[in-house]
Design a protein around this motif. Structure first.
Motif, PDB file in Angstrom:
ATOM      1  N   ILE A  61       0.830  -1.209   0.000  1.00 31.77           N
ATOM      2  CA  ILE A  61       0.000   0.000   0.000  1.00 31.77           C
ATOM      3  C   ILE A  61       0.859   1.252   0.000  1.00 31.77           C
ATOM      4  CG2 ILE A  61      -1.520   1.372   1.498  1.00 31.77           C
ATOM      5  CD1 ILE A  61      -2.926  -1.205   2.226  1.00 31.77           C
ATOM      6  N   LEU A  62       1.991   1.204   0.682  1.00 32.88           N
ATOM      7  CA  LEU A  62       2.805   2.402   0.874  1.00 32.88           C
ATOM      8  C   LEU A  62       3.339   2.983  -0.433  1.00 32.88           C
ATOM      9  CD1 LEU A  62       4.678   1.427   4.151  1.00 32.88           C
ATOM     10  CD2 LEU A  62       2.616   2.829   3.865  1.00 32.88           C
ATOM     11  N   GLY A  63       3.655   2.130  -1.417  1.00 30.91           N
ATOM     12  CA  GLY A  63       4.116   2.636  -2.712  1.00 30.91           C
ATOM     13  C   GLY A  63       3.030   3.416  -3.430  1.00 30.91           C
ATOM     14  N   VAL A  64       1.813   2.904  -3.401  1.00 30.55           N
ATOM     15  CA  VAL A  64       0.685   3.603  -4.022  1.00 30.55           C
ATOM     16  C   VAL A  64       0.387   4.877  -3.239  1.00 30.55           C
ATOM     17  CG1 VAL A  64      -1.756   3.457  -4.653  1.00 30.55           C
ATOM     18  CG2 VAL A  64      -0.274   1.472  -4.958  1.00 30.55           C
ATOM     19  N   GLU A  65       0.445   4.786  -1.927  1.00 31.08           N
ATOM     20  CA  GLU A  65       0.188   5.949  -1.067  1.00 31.08           C
ATOM     21  C   GLU A  65       1.162   7.080  -1.386  1.00 31.08           C
ATOM     22  OE1 GLU A  65      -1.525   8.318   1.978  1.00 31.08           O
ATOM     23  OE2 GLU A  65      -2.257   6.550   0.936  1.00 31.08           O
ATOM     24  N   ALA A  66       2.429   6.768  -1.566  1.00 27.97           N
ATOM     25  CA  ALA A  66       3.440   7.786  -1.873  1.00 27.97           C
ATOM     26  C   ALA A  66       3.125   8.478  -3.197  1.00 27.97           C
ATOM     27  CB  ALA A  66       4.824   7.149  -1.918  1.00 27.97           C
ATOM     28  N   LEU A  67       2.620   7.741  -4.153  1.00 28.56           N
ATOM     29  CA  LEU A  67       2.262   8.313  -5.450  1.00 28.56           C
ATOM     30  C   LEU A  67       1.041   9.231  -5.338  1.00 28.56           C
ATOM     31  CD1 LEU A  67       3.007   8.191  -8.481  1.00 28.56           C
ATOM     32  CD2 LEU A  67       1.481   6.246  -8.677  1.00 28.56           C
ATOM     33  N   LEU A  68       0.054   8.814  -4.555  1.00 29.88           N
ATOM     34  CA  LEU A  68      -1.196   9.580  -4.431  1.00 29.88           C
ATOM     35  C   LEU A  68      -1.088  10.738  -3.444  1.00 29.88           C
ATOM     36  CD1 LEU A  68      -3.787   6.645  -4.260  1.00 29.88           C
ATOM     37  CD2 LEU A  68      -3.019   7.925  -6.274  1.00 29.88           C
ATOM     38  N   GLU A  69      -0.077  10.708  -2.603  1.00 33.16           N
ATOM     39  CA  GLU A  69       0.058  11.650  -1.502  1.00 33.16           C
ATOM     40  C   GLU A  69      -0.020  13.121  -1.923  1.00 33.16           C
ATOM     41  OE1 GLU A  69       2.825  11.002   2.132  1.00 33.16           O
ATOM     42  OE2 GLU A  69       4.020  11.555   0.398  1.00 33.16           O
ATOM     43  N   GLN A  70       0.488  13.437  -3.089  1.00 32.86           N
ATOM     44  CA  GLN A  70       0.558  14.827  -3.516  1.00 32.86           C
ATOM     45  C   GLN A  70      -0.667  15.298  -4.291  1.00 32.86           C
ATOM     46  OE1 GLN A  70       3.946  15.023  -6.328  1.00 32.86           O
ATOM     47  NE2 GLN A  70       4.076  12.834  -5.930  1.00 32.86           N
ATOM     48  N   CYS A  71      -1.728  14.500  -4.339  1.00 32.27           N
ATOM     49  CA  CYS A  71      -2.895  14.825  -5.161  1.00 32.27           C
ATOM     50  C   CYS A  71      -4.196  14.733  -4.369  1.00 32.27           C
ATOM     51  CB  CYS A  71      -3.024  13.836  -6.321  1.00 32.27           C
ATOM     52  SG  CYS A  71      -1.558  13.621  -7.302  1.00 32.27           S
ATOM     53  N   ASP A  72      -5.209  15.435  -4.863  1.00 25.78           N
ATOM     54  CA  ASP A  72      -6.574  15.171  -4.420  1.00 25.78           C
ATOM     55  C   ASP A  72      -7.060  14.011  -5.271  1.00 25.78           C
ATOM     56  OD1 ASP A  72      -6.785  17.253  -2.570  1.00 25.78           O
ATOM     57  OD2 ASP A  72      -7.302  18.696  -4.134  1.00 25.78           O
ATOM     58  N   VAL A  73      -7.621  13.001  -4.637  1.00 31.42           N
ATOM     59  CA  VAL A  73      -8.021  11.809  -5.382  1.00 31.42           C
ATOM     60  C   VAL A  73      -9.500  11.523  -5.193  1.00 31.42           C
ATOM     61  CG1 VAL A  73      -5.741  10.741  -5.316  1.00 31.42           C
ATOM     62  CG2 VAL A  73      -7.351  10.268  -3.471  1.00 31.42           C
ATOM     63  N   GLY A  74     -10.114  10.975  -6.238  1.00 35.36           N
ATOM     64  CA  GLY A  74     -11.499  10.523  -6.179  1.00 35.36           C
ATOM     65  C   GLY A  74     -11.537   9.015  -5.987  1.00 35.36           C
ATOM     66  N   ARG A  75     -12.737   8.466  -5.988  1.00 40.86           N
ATOM     67  CA  ARG A  75     -12.925   7.023  -5.791  1.00 40.86           C
ATOM     68  C   ARG A  75     -12.430   6.276  -7.023  1.00 40.86           C
ATOM     69  NH1 ARG A  75     -13.359   4.152  -1.199  1.00 40.86           N
ATOM     70  NH2 ARG A  75     -15.221   5.087  -0.350  1.00 40.86           N
ATOM     71  N   ALA A  76     -11.606   5.284  -6.817  1.00 35.94           N
ATOM     72  CA  ALA A  76     -10.990   4.513  -7.902  1.00 35.94           C
ATOM     73  C   ALA A  76     -11.991   3.582  -8.572  1.00 35.94           C
ATOM     74  CB  ALA A  76      -9.827   3.690  -7.359  1.00 35.94           C
ATOM     75  N   THR A  77     -11.692   3.247  -9.822  1.00 36.12           N
ATOM     76  CA  THR A  77     -12.409   2.214 -10.558  1.00 36.12           C
ATOM     77  C   THR A  77     -11.412   1.101 -10.838  1.00 36.12           C
ATOM     78  OG1 THR A  77     -13.879   3.811 -11.616  1.00 36.12           O
ATOM     79  CG2 THR A  77     -13.668   1.664 -12.688  1.00 36.12           C
ATOM     80  N   TYR A  78     -11.733  -0.103 -10.391  1.00 38.87           N
ATOM     81  CA  TYR A  78     -10.876  -1.262 -10.614  1.00 38.87           C
ATOM     82  C   TYR A  78     -11.165  -1.815 -12.004  1.00 38.87           C
ATOM     83  CZ  TYR A  78      -9.664  -1.234  -5.681  1.00 38.87           C
ATOM     84  OH  TYR A  78      -9.182  -0.877  -4.446  1.00 38.87           O
ATOM     85  N   LEU A  79     -10.109  -1.992 -12.798  1.00 33.77           N
ATOM     86  CA  LEU A  79     -10.249  -2.446 -14.181  1.00 33.77           C
ATOM     87  C   LEU A  79      -9.875  -3.917 -14.285  1.00 33.77           C
ATOM     88  CD1 LEU A  79      -8.510   0.604 -15.899  1.00 33.77           C
ATOM     89  CD2 LEU A  79     -10.923   0.327 -15.286  1.00 33.77           C
ATOM     90  N   PRO A  80     -10.707  -4.704 -14.970  1.00 30.16           N
ATOM     91  CA  PRO A  80     -10.394  -6.131 -15.102  1.00 30.16           C
ATOM     92  C   PRO A  80      -9.128  -6.323 -15.934  1.00 30.16           C
ATOM     93  CG  PRO A  80     -12.215  -5.545 -16.539  1.00 30.16           C
ATOM     94  CD  PRO A  80     -11.908  -4.329 -15.714  1.00 30.16           C
ATOM     95  N   PRO A  81      -8.448  -7.437 -15.728  1.00 29.25           N
ATOM     96  CA  PRO A  81      -7.215  -7.671 -16.491  1.00 29.25           C
ATOM     97  C   PRO A  81      -7.504  -7.858 -17.976  1.00 29.25           C
ATOM     98  CG  PRO A  81      -7.797  -9.593 -15.165  1.00 29.25           C
ATOM     99  CD  PRO A  81      -8.766  -8.519 -14.816  1.00 29.25           C
ATOM    100  N   GLU A  82      -6.563  -7.412 -18.788  1.00 35.49           N
ATOM    101  CA  GLU A  82      -6.642  -7.612 -20.237  1.00 35.49           C
ATOM    102  C   GLU A  82      -5.601  -8.639 -20.638  1.00 35.49           C
ATOM    103  OE1 GLU A  82      -7.895  -3.976 -23.014  1.00 35.49           O
ATOM    104  OE2 GLU A  82      -6.031  -3.644 -21.939  1.00 35.49           O
ATOM    105  N   ASN A  83      -6.001  -9.630 -21.411  1.00 33.95           N
ATOM    106  CA  ASN A  83      -5.071 -10.629 -21.956  1.00 33.95           C
ATOM    107  C   ASN A  83      -4.165 -11.233 -20.887  1.00 33.95           C
ATOM    108  OD1 ASN A  83      -6.082  -9.954 -24.546  1.00 33.95           O
ATOM    109  ND2 ASN A  83      -4.651  -8.236 -24.642  1.00 33.95           N
ATOM    110  N   GLY A  84      -4.727 -11.595 -19.746  1.00 39.51           N
ATOM    111  CA  GLY A  84      -3.948 -12.227 -18.691  1.00 39.51           C
ATOM    112  C   GLY A  84      -3.029 -11.292 -17.931  1.00 39.51           C
ATOM    113  N   GLY A  85      -3.162  -9.983 -18.171  1.00 39.26           N
ATOM    114  CA  GLY A  85      -2.305  -9.005 -17.497  1.00 39.26           C
ATOM    115  C   GLY A  85      -2.762  -8.718 -16.082  1.00 39.26           C
ATOM    116  N   ALA A  86      -2.216  -7.675 -15.520  1.00 37.78           N
ATOM    117  CA  ALA A  86      -2.516  -7.292 -14.136  1.00 37.78           C
ATOM    118  C   ALA A  86      -3.828  -6.525 -14.053  1.00 37.78           C
ATOM    119  CB  ALA A  86      -1.389  -6.433 -13.585  1.00 37.78           C
ATOM    120  N   ILE A  87      -4.379  -6.489 -12.856  1.00 42.06           N
ATOM    121  CA  ILE A  87      -5.543  -5.670 -12.546  1.00 42.06           C
ATOM    122  C   ILE A  87      -5.022  -4.270 -12.225  1.00 42.06           C
ATOM    123  CG2 ILE A  87      -7.451  -5.341 -10.911  1.00 42.06           C
ATOM    124  CD1 ILE A  87      -7.079  -8.474 -10.368  1.00 42.06           C
TER     125      ILE A  87
END
Length: 173
Positions: free
Chosen positions: A6-32
């Motif tokens: 969580i901390l890596g994502v938190e560090a990225l978002l820390e400097q921004c105002d953020v809205g509610r995320a949308t989780y995207l399904p994986p494409e072609n066996g890739g990551a979510i």
């Protein structure tokens, strides 16, 4: 270990105002991925535009950001290829593997999915992560839902009541 992710994502978002995320399904066996809107924009954007969002902060007029949520690799679990129900998958991830709660119940009506988690562990570091992607159990649940239904999903809200967590998700078309 999950806290650290969580901390890596938190560090990225820390400097921004953020809205509610949308989780995207994986494409072609890739990551979510999770699309995190930047700022307080009420506008709706297409799945294609979400998938094209940058994975880092690139400018002041940036509308959104793609991040790897904690459960970004859950679609690669071999047991998920065996036709398990949503409740069985959530039990496997949240109860048996991650030890995030002691029991899971699921109710689905149309595009609305309600997940009840008994004994849920919701105390996480990362206020921005929690505000956008939800608590750790809800974030993992959103990854499982997006993968199973192969549709984007948003955590509408979550309520903690004594030792229970109720999370409401909406599948997007």
């Amino acid at each position: 270990m999950l806290q650290g992710a969580i901390l890596g994502v938190e560090a990225l978002l820390e400097q921004c105002d953020v809205g509610r995320a949308t989780y995207l399904p994986p494409e072609n066996g890739g990551a979510i991925f999770a699309y995190v809107p930047l700022g307080l924009q009420p506008e709706t954007i297409s799945l294609d535009k979400m998938r094209q969002a940058p994975k880092s902060l690139v400018g002041n007029d940036q509308r959104g950001l793609l991040v790897y949520p904690v459960g970004s690799e859950l679609n690669r679990i071999p047991e998920f290829q065996d036709g398990l129900s949503l409740e069985e998958r959530l039990r496997y991830v949240l109860v048996e593997s991650a030890d995030m709660c002691s029991r899971v119940l699921v109710e689905q009506t149309g595009s609305l999915i309600v997940v009840g988690m008994k004994g849920a562990k919701v105390d996480i570091q990362g206020e921005k992560y929690q505000n956008s992607l939800g608590s750790l159990p809800s974030s993992l649940a959103a990854c499982v839902i997006a993968t199973l239904h192969d549709k984007p999903v948003t955590l509408m809200d979550e309520r903690k009541n004594s030792d229970r967590l109720i999370a409401r998700f909406r599948l997007l078309e």
